[in-house]
Design a protein around this motif. Structure first.
Motif, PDB file in Angstrom:
ATOM      1  N   HIS A  12      93.672  25.075  32.905  1.00  0.00           N
ATOM      2  CA  HIS A  12      92.929  25.288  31.663  1.00  0.00           C
ATOM      3  C   HIS A  12      93.687  26.237  30.745  1.00  0.00           C
ATOM      4  CE1 HIS A  12      89.356  23.061  32.605  1.00  0.00           C
ATOM      5  NE2 HIS A  12      89.075  23.791  33.675  1.00  0.00           N
ATOM      6  N   ASP A  13      93.562  25.998  29.435  1.00  0.00           N
ATOM      7  CA  ASP A  13      94.064  26.925  28.435  1.00  0.00           C
ATOM      8  C   ASP A  13      92.945  27.868  28.031  1.00  0.00           C
ATOM      9  OD1 ASP A  13      96.606  25.933  28.446  1.00  0.00           O
ATOM     10  OD2 ASP A  13      96.388  24.761  26.606  1.00  0.00           O
ATOM     11  N   THR A  14      93.248  29.154  27.975  1.00  0.00           N
ATOM     12  CA  THR A  14      92.278  30.167  27.599  1.00  0.00           C
ATOM     13  C   THR A  14      92.904  31.077  26.548  1.00  0.00           C
ATOM     14  OG1 THR A  14      92.990  31.735  29.313  1.00  0.00           O
ATOM     15  CG2 THR A  14      91.301  30.120  29.939  1.00  0.00           C
ATOM     16  N   LEU A  15      92.087  31.963  25.987  1.00  0.00           N
ATOM     17  CA  LEU A  15      92.600  32.868  24.961  1.00  0.00           C
ATOM     18  C   LEU A  15      91.838  34.180  25.057  1.00  0.00           C
ATOM     19  CD1 LEU A  15      93.564  32.032  21.319  1.00  0.00           C
ATOM     20  CD2 LEU A  15      92.000  33.941  21.741  1.00  0.00           C
ATOM     21  N   VAL A  16      92.550  35.277  24.850  1.00  0.00           N
ATOM     22  CA  VAL A  16      91.925  36.602  24.839  1.00  0.00           C
ATOM     23  C   VAL A  16      92.216  37.274  23.513  1.00  0.00           C
ATOM     24  CG1 VAL A  16      91.801  38.883  25.906  1.00  0.00           C
ATOM     25  CG2 VAL A  16      92.070  36.847  27.351  1.00  0.00           C
ATOM     26  N   VAL A  17      91.166  37.555  22.754  1.00  0.00           N
ATOM     27  CA  VAL A  17      91.277  38.334  21.524  1.00  0.00           C
ATOM     28  C   VAL A  17      91.302  39.814  21.917  1.00  0.00           C
ATOM     29  CG1 VAL A  17      90.197  38.913  19.322  1.00  0.00           C
ATOM     30  CG2 VAL A  17      89.998  36.587  20.235  1.00  0.00           C
ATOM     31  N   GLY A  18      92.279  40.542  21.407  1.00  0.00           N
ATOM     32  CA  GLY A  18      92.432  41.938  21.814  1.00  0.00           C
ATOM     33  C   GLY A  18      93.127  42.074  23.155  1.00  0.00           C
ATOM     34  N   GLY A  19      93.894  41.060  23.533  1.00  0.00           N
ATOM     35  CA  GLY A  19      94.502  41.017  24.850  1.00  0.00           C
ATOM     36  C   GLY A  19      95.573  42.059  25.102  1.00  0.00           C
ATOM     37  N   THR A  20      96.063  42.730  24.061  1.00  0.00           N
ATOM     38  CA  THR A  20      97.055  43.784  24.268  1.00  0.00           C
ATOM     39  C   THR A  20      96.410  45.160  24.404  1.00  0.00           C
ATOM     40  OG1 THR A  20      97.399  44.145  21.898  1.00  0.00           O
ATOM     41  CG2 THR A  20      98.805  42.491  22.977  1.00  0.00           C
ATOM     42  N   GLY A  21      95.071  45.229  24.324  1.00  0.00           N
ATOM     43  CA  GLY A  21      94.373  46.507  24.398  1.00  0.00           C
ATOM     44  C   GLY A  21      94.055  46.926  25.823  1.00  0.00           C
ATOM     45  N   ASN A  22      93.400  48.071  25.953  1.00  0.00           N
ATOM     46  CA  ASN A  22      93.086  48.628  27.272  1.00  0.00           C
ATOM     47  C   ASN A  22      92.170  47.714  28.073  1.00  0.00           C
ATOM     48  OD1 ASN A  22      94.574  50.857  26.496  1.00  0.00           O
ATOM     49  ND2 ASN A  22      92.794  52.092  25.958  1.00  0.00           N
ATOM     50  N   VAL A  23      91.140  47.180  27.440  1.00  0.00           N
ATOM     51  CA  VAL A  23      90.230  46.243  28.106  1.00  0.00           C
ATOM     52  C   VAL A  23      90.851  44.852  28.154  1.00  0.00           C
ATOM     53  CG1 VAL A  23      87.949  45.156  28.030  1.00  0.00           C
ATOM     54  CG2 VAL A  23      88.200  47.575  27.409  1.00  0.00           C
ATOM     55  N   GLY A  24      91.459  44.454  27.051  1.00  0.00           N
ATOM     56  CA  GLY A  24      92.006  43.109  26.948  1.00  0.00           C
ATOM     57  C   GLY A  24      93.050  42.803  28.004  1.00  0.00           C
ATOM     58  N   TYR A  25      93.843  43.807  28.386  1.00  0.00           N
ATOM     59  CA  TYR A  25      94.851  43.584  29.420  1.00  0.00           C
ATOM     60  C   TYR A  25      94.202  43.030  30.690  1.00  0.00           C
ATOM     61  CZ  TYR A  25      97.638  44.577  33.516  1.00  0.00           C
ATOM     62  OH  TYR A  25      98.278  44.453  34.715  1.00  0.00           O
ATOM     63  N   PHE A  26      93.077  43.600  31.092  1.00  0.00           N
ATOM     64  CA  PHE A  26      92.435  43.172  32.335  1.00  0.00           C
ATOM     65  C   PHE A  26      91.775  41.793  32.190  1.00  0.00           C
ATOM     66  CE2 PHE A  26      92.693  47.775  33.002  1.00  0.00           C
ATOM     67  CZ  PHE A  26      93.296  47.787  34.244  1.00  0.00           C
ATOM     68  N   LEU A  27      91.393  41.430  30.967  1.00  0.00           N
ATOM     69  CA  LEU A  27      90.866  40.080  30.747  1.00  0.00           C
ATOM     70  C   LEU A  27      92.003  39.060  30.856  1.00  0.00           C
ATOM     71  CD1 LEU A  27      88.499  40.777  27.710  1.00  0.00           C
ATOM     72  CD2 LEU A  27      88.054  41.060  30.150  1.00  0.00           C
ATOM     73  N   VAL A  28      93.140  39.371  30.253  1.00  0.00           N
ATOM     74  CA  VAL A  28      94.311  38.501  30.389  1.00  0.00           C
ATOM     75  C   VAL A  28      94.697  38.379  31.853  1.00  0.00           C
ATOM     76  CG1 VAL A  28      96.770  38.260  29.838  1.00  0.00           C
ATOM     77  CG2 VAL A  28      95.170  39.049  28.077  1.00  0.00           C
ATOM     78  N   ASP A  29      94.766  39.510  32.538  1.00  0.00           N
ATOM     79  CA  ASP A  29      95.135  39.520  33.948  1.00  0.00           C
ATOM     80  C   ASP A  29      94.159  38.684  34.781  1.00  0.00           C
ATOM     81  OD1 ASP A  29      96.554  40.712  36.346  1.00  0.00           O
ATOM     82  OD2 ASP A  29      94.550  41.523  36.676  1.00  0.00           O
ATOM     83  N   GLY A  30      92.859  38.799  34.491  1.00  0.00           N
ATOM     84  CA  GLY A  30      91.869  38.033  35.239  1.00  0.00           C
ATOM     85  C   GLY A  30      92.004  36.535  35.016  1.00  0.00           C
ATOM     86  N   GLY A 199      95.359  52.059  32.952  1.00  0.00           N
ATOM     87  CA  GLY A 199      94.498  51.370  33.906  1.00  0.00           C
ATOM     88  C   GLY A 199      93.112  51.955  33.968  1.00  0.00           C
ATOM     89  N   THR A 200      92.483  51.841  35.122  1.00  0.00           N
ATOM     90  CA  THR A 200      91.123  52.332  35.309  1.00  0.00           C
ATOM     91  C   THR A 200      91.114  53.856  35.357  1.00  0.00           C
ATOM     92  OG1 THR A 200      90.648  50.348  36.607  1.00  0.00           O
ATOM     93  CG2 THR A 200      89.071  52.161  36.760  1.00  0.00           C
ATOM     94  N   ARG A 201      90.235  54.462  34.579  1.00  0.00           N
ATOM     95  CA  ARG A 201      90.148  55.920  34.555  1.00  0.00           C
ATOM     96  C   ARG A 201      89.330  56.428  35.743  1.00  0.00           C
ATOM     97  NH1 ARG A 201      91.777  57.820  29.496  1.00  0.00           N
ATOM     98  NH2 ARG A 201      91.683  56.319  27.775  1.00  0.00           N
ATOM     99  N   PRO A 202      89.574  57.656  36.194  1.00  0.00           N
ATOM    100  CA  PRO A 202      88.783  58.228  37.292  1.00  0.00           C
ATOM    101  C   PRO A 202      87.295  58.250  36.945  1.00  0.00           C
ATOM    102  CG  PRO A 202      90.724  59.573  36.852  1.00  0.00           C
ATOM    103  CD  PRO A 202      90.657  58.559  35.745  1.00  0.00           C
ATOM    104  N   GLY A 203      86.467  57.953  37.940  1.00  0.00           N
ATOM    105  CA  GLY A 203      85.026  57.978  37.749  1.00  0.00           C
ATOM    106  C   GLY A 203      84.427  56.705  37.183  1.00  0.00           C
ATOM    107  N   SER A 204      85.257  55.694  36.934  1.00  0.00           N
ATOM    108  CA  SER A 204      84.747  54.444  36.382  1.00  0.00           C
ATOM    109  C   SER A 204      83.911  53.699  37.425  1.00  0.00           C
ATOM    110  CB  SER A 204      85.908  53.550  35.931  1.00  0.00           C
ATOM    111  OG  SER A 204      85.424  52.314  35.432  1.00  0.00           O
TER     112      SER A 204
END
Length: 247
Positions: A12-30, A199-204
């Motif tokens: 499947h082809d997918t797309l992540v808006v904001g994929g270079t950001g702190n949250v977006g990186y993990f969406l791309v990775d997922g 990455g993930t901050r302490p306490g998350s």
């Protein structure tokens, strides 16, 4: 702990808006770990290069950078055209274009600051949906990432502007979902995780990888989930999502 097996979004082809950001990186990775090819629009070639480097050479083979600005009407139209050239059809889009904003006081920060928050945190969600929904398969999904600020009552003075943007985002996505009627599915995920450039901050309460797992599972397994506000705050929800349950 259950995790993705690499077949959920395979082929499947997918797309992540904001994929270079702190949250977006993990969406791309997922999405990549679920087997998808992932398109990522960004205004900055340097940010796209940094994302590619962070993912590593194997995963980056299925990363498709799209240079452009989805935060303006003209830019969003150009990205729509370019994405249409790159793929026959998107199966899933995840949108995380916004970042955190905090001041000592919303009123003391003034109207210019409030206007800036609305224009840079809310408007891109409309522009992205307008541009990308027509490219998504009717059986596919469109998911936005929200934060808890818009659901705190009353919000503390320093986060008033971002709380307004987040609450408005939620209503915007509900309105868009009502118009698509589930073809494609449209949902707003309110994510309680603390993710930074390293990455993930302490306490998350959740790791970034768990957030990526959840979004990929929602795209792949959430076939009956539409027009929902999903409060993601517990790792057990990720396990349930991977087995097809979204409470």
């Amino acid at each position: 702990m259950t995790t993705l097996n690499g077949t959920e979004l395979k082929a499947h082809d997918t797309l992540v808006v904001g994929g270079t950001g702190n949250v977006g990186y993990f969406l791309v990775d997922g999405f990549l770990r679920a087997g998808a090819r992932v398109l990522v629009p960004s205004r900055s070639q340097a940010n796209l290069d940094r994302l590619r480097s962070r993912l590593g050479p194997a995963a980056a083979q299925r990363l498709v950078p799209v240079l452009g600005d989805i935060g303006t009407a003209d830019g969003a139209a150009r990205i729509q055209a370019r994405v249409g050239e790159l793929t026959g059809e998107l199966y899933a889009v995840a949108a995380a274009p916004a970042s955190w904003h905090q001041t000592a006081s919303m009123l003391q920060a003034g109207f210019a600051d409030f206007k800036h928050v609305i224009e840079t945190r809310l408007y891109p969600h409309y522009l992205a949906a307008e541009a990308l929904l027509p490219l998504i398969a009717t059986a596919g999904s469109y998911t936005t990432i929200n934060g808890p600020a818009g659901f705190i009552s009353p919000p503390p003075p320093g986060i008033g502007a971002i709380a307004v943007a987040a609450a408005a985002q939620n209503k915007l996505i509900e309105a868009i979902a009502a118009e698509t009627a589930g073809r494609p599915r449209v949902n707003d995920v309110v994510m309680k995780a603390f993710l930074g450039p390293r990455g993930t901050r302490p306490g998350s309460p959740l790791t970034g990888e768990q957030v990526g797992d959840y979004l990929a599972a929602l795209a792949a397994n959430g076939t009956g989930v539409h027009n929902r506000t999903l409060q993601l705050h517990d790792p057990r929800q990720v396990d349930q999502a991977l087995s097809g349950t979204f409470a």
